[in-house]
Write an enzyme that holds these catalytic residues in place. Sequence first.
Site, short mmCIF file in Angstrom:
data_model
loop_
_atom_site.label_atom_id
_atom_site.label_comp_id
_atom_site.label_asym_id
_atom_site.label_seq_id
_atom_site.Cartn_x
_atom_site.Cartn_y
_atom_site.Cartn_z
N GLY A 107 25.80 47.98 19.43
CA GLY A 107 26.95 48.07 18.51
C GLY A 107 27.48 49.50 18.40
N GLY B 212 25.55 41.61 18.22
CA GLY B 212 24.42 41.98 19.07
C GLY B 212 23.56 43.00 18.36
CB SER B 213 20.88 45.18 19.58
OG SER B 213 21.57 45.87 20.59
CB THR B 214 21.64 48.29 15.28
OG1 THR B 214 21.58 47.23 14.32
CG2 THR B 214 22.19 49.53 14.61
CB CYS C 221 21.22 38.47 13.35
SG CYS C 221 22.21 37.10 12.75
CD GLU D 32 29.14 39.88 11.50
OE1 GLU D 32 28.07 39.61 10.93
OE2 GLU D 32 30.19 40.09 10.88
CE LYS E 32 29.02 40.81 27.67
NZ LYS E 32 27.88 40.00 28.12
P1 NAD Z 1 22.54 43.13 22.85
O1 NAD Z 1 23.06 44.17 21.94
O2 NAD Z 1 21.60 43.51 23.93
O3 NAD Z 1 23.75 42.39 23.59
C1 NAD Z 1 24.79 41.79 22.85
C2 NAD Z 1 25.98 41.63 23.78
O4 NAD Z 1 26.46 42.93 24.13
C3 NAD Z 1 25.66 40.92 25.10
O5 NAD Z 1 26.74 40.09 25.46
C4 NAD Z 1 25.53 42.08 26.06
O6 NAD Z 1 25.80 41.73 27.42
C5 NAD Z 1 26.59 43.03 25.53
N1 NAD Z 1 26.42 44.43 25.92
C6 NAD Z 1 25.29 45.08 26.25
N2 NAD Z 1 25.56 46.36 26.58
C7 NAD Z 1 26.90 46.52 26.44
C8 NAD Z 1 27.78 47.62 26.63
N3 NAD Z 1 27.35 48.80 27.02
N4 NAD Z 1 29.09 47.43 26.38
C9 NAD Z 1 29.56 46.24 25.95
N5 NAD Z 1 28.77 45.16 25.78
C10 NAD Z 1 27.45 45.29 26.01
O7 NAD Z 1 21.93 41.98 21.92
P2 NAD Z 1 21.16 40.66 22.38
O8 NAD Z 1 19.80 41.10 22.83
O9 NAD Z 1 22.00 39.84 23.27
O10 NAD Z 1 21.06 39.87 20.99
C11 NAD Z 1 20.11 40.14 20.04
C12 NAD Z 1 20.67 41.03 18.94
O11 NAD Z 1 21.84 40.44 18.39
C13 NAD Z 1 19.71 41.19 17.80
O12 NAD Z 1 19.69 42.53 17.39
C14 NAD Z 1 20.30 40.32 16.71
O13 NAD Z 1 19.95 40.69 15.42
C15 NAD Z 1 21.76 40.48 16.97
N6 NAD Z 1 22.52 39.37 16.38
C16 NAD Z 1 23.29 39.61 15.28
C17 NAD Z 1 23.98 38.56 14.67
C18 NAD Z 1 24.80 38.78 13.41
O14 NAD Z 1 25.60 37.93 13.07
N7 NAD Z 1 24.62 39.87 12.70
C19 NAD Z 1 23.90 37.26 15.20
C20 NAD Z 1 23.13 37.06 16.34
C21 NAD Z 1 22.44 38.13 16.92
#
Ligand code: NAD
Length: 500
Positions: free
Chosen positions: A234, A229-231, A285, A251, A176
């Site tokens: 996560g 994604g975000s903590t 990130c 991650e 996704k």
């Molecule tokens: P986000 O957490 O808002 O979303 C990440 C993904 O999760 C998206 O596809 C989103 O649609 C999905 N999502 C949201 N709510 C969900 C739920 N309830 N259930 C399942 N999936 C859900 O993050 P973002 O704003 O898209 O990205 C930015 C974040 O990602 C930052 O915190 C960044 O540090 C992190 N990031 C981490 C890495 C790494 O390798 N550590 C790499 C890139 C980005």
Amino acid sequence: MSVDLMRNFVNGEFVDEGRKVTITSPVDGKPVSEVILADKKSTMEAIDSAYEAYYRSWAETTVRERQALLSKLARLVQEKSNEYALMESINTGKTLRQSMLMDIPLGISHIEYFAGTDEFKFSREITHPEYPDTRGIVQNAPMGVVGAIAPWNVPFLMAVWKIAPAVLAGNTIVLKPSHHTPMTALNLAKDIRDTGFPPGVINIVAGTGSEVGNTICTDDRVSMVSFTGSTATGKKVMSMASESLKKVTLELGGKSPNIVLPDADLDHAAKGILFGIFLNSGQLCESGSRLIVHSSVREKLIGRMTEHLKNMKAGNPMDMETEISAITTGDQLKKIGSLVREGESQGARILYQRELGESVPEGGFYFPPTILDNVTDAMTVAKEEIFGPVLAVSEFKSADEAVRIANSSKYGLASGVWTRDMKAAFDIGSRIEAGTVWINEYHMLSAAAPRGGFKKSGTGRELGLEGILEYTQTRHLFINEKESDFDRVAYGLIISDQDQ
Ligand code: NAD
């Protein structure tokens, strides 16, 4: 650039189920494509097809067969690398320069790494010291159906980092991409189809977290969720996945420090620190969002940094010379502004802000690269991920103090150490609580090097052998090739000849 309707990829076909939305570009606010966002039904169909493909044939294929397909995929993407780069920039607002010189070629080389690595062995032989006449085989068996959830900031690289190791290890996958930036992942689906991957092995469903993400995390047939994604999200993913005891890799976010020692090559460090924070407008990130500099070189270093920053080319990110990216979403732009204002209200000072003025296109989302000082550990701008072009500066007097400040964050994703003294670099680097420590470098991503977080930056690794092994589970075959030997076995122990 305008792109035809993009659809989700399920069971080897592009499907129309879902909701049509218009994607506008953060570069200038203009529409660039229409995309079908998947709904719960099409996500379930993607999981059905991944499940069937896994049991039908994919788990039985050899590592070499999977690698041959990955190798062909890398070739097909390479032929269209410019198209991918344009699409990535127009959808995310990152500079074309970055997409052409970094994200797309790096992604291709990472597919090639998984296609060519011989580090991943499906099985290895062991001996059992307790049972000398037996032998064992330890297998890295696939997990089954992997659900992969990606963020909006590096969509092409994320798609590659999830798909390639998962299928190499024998899994099928439902990916996704973020509904904000689905374009290059959906484009990749065309090349996956043309490569000849069997239907159902790789499915790509763009959609929202609450609909598609939730379905992936709660479906019992998904054995593992690989989340980036975000903590905050996560934590939700881990909690949802726990209901069906899925394996989870996370991650997550970061607040990564760059430590500059007094003997560093300051010109090199200044450029590296700017690259560390302002690449992708700080929306990475691992962005080096905290500068921790020795007080004796602080003035000199900041002077060189502002000098370089002034000379960075602002303008339309789609112009190959431009070095400053847009912000990918309007909400993110607002969040960055409000965190900077909060920092100022808590006592931080804007030391330098690079004006962009009218050089950037109207209608787009832009935030000027900003350096904050007077930052203390307790401030929000020192603690929370801003995910924007904002650098917080603090200073230190001893190596211990530098390490203490670096480790004071709840995150632990990446870090940098700048010095000519390799012993000091190694000593400090080995004490930093982070998954990656770059020494006199930043953002150097190697497919062979595992990356991931300590502390609240996540659990599990991506890339490298460790990254592939995340997509496996261990099976042990205990083999006794002797005929009737049971007389010698008691309570799980072999009775030696002396005991008899
Ligand atoms: P986000 O957490 O808002 O979303 C990440 C993904 O999760 C998206 O596809 C989103 O649609 C999905 N999502 C949201 N709510 C969900 C739920 N309830 N259930 C399942 N999936 C859900 O993050 P973002 O704003 O898209 O990205 C930015 C974040 O990602 C930052 O915190 C960044 O540090 C992190 N990031 C981490 C890495 C790494 O390798 N550590 C790499 C890139 C980005």
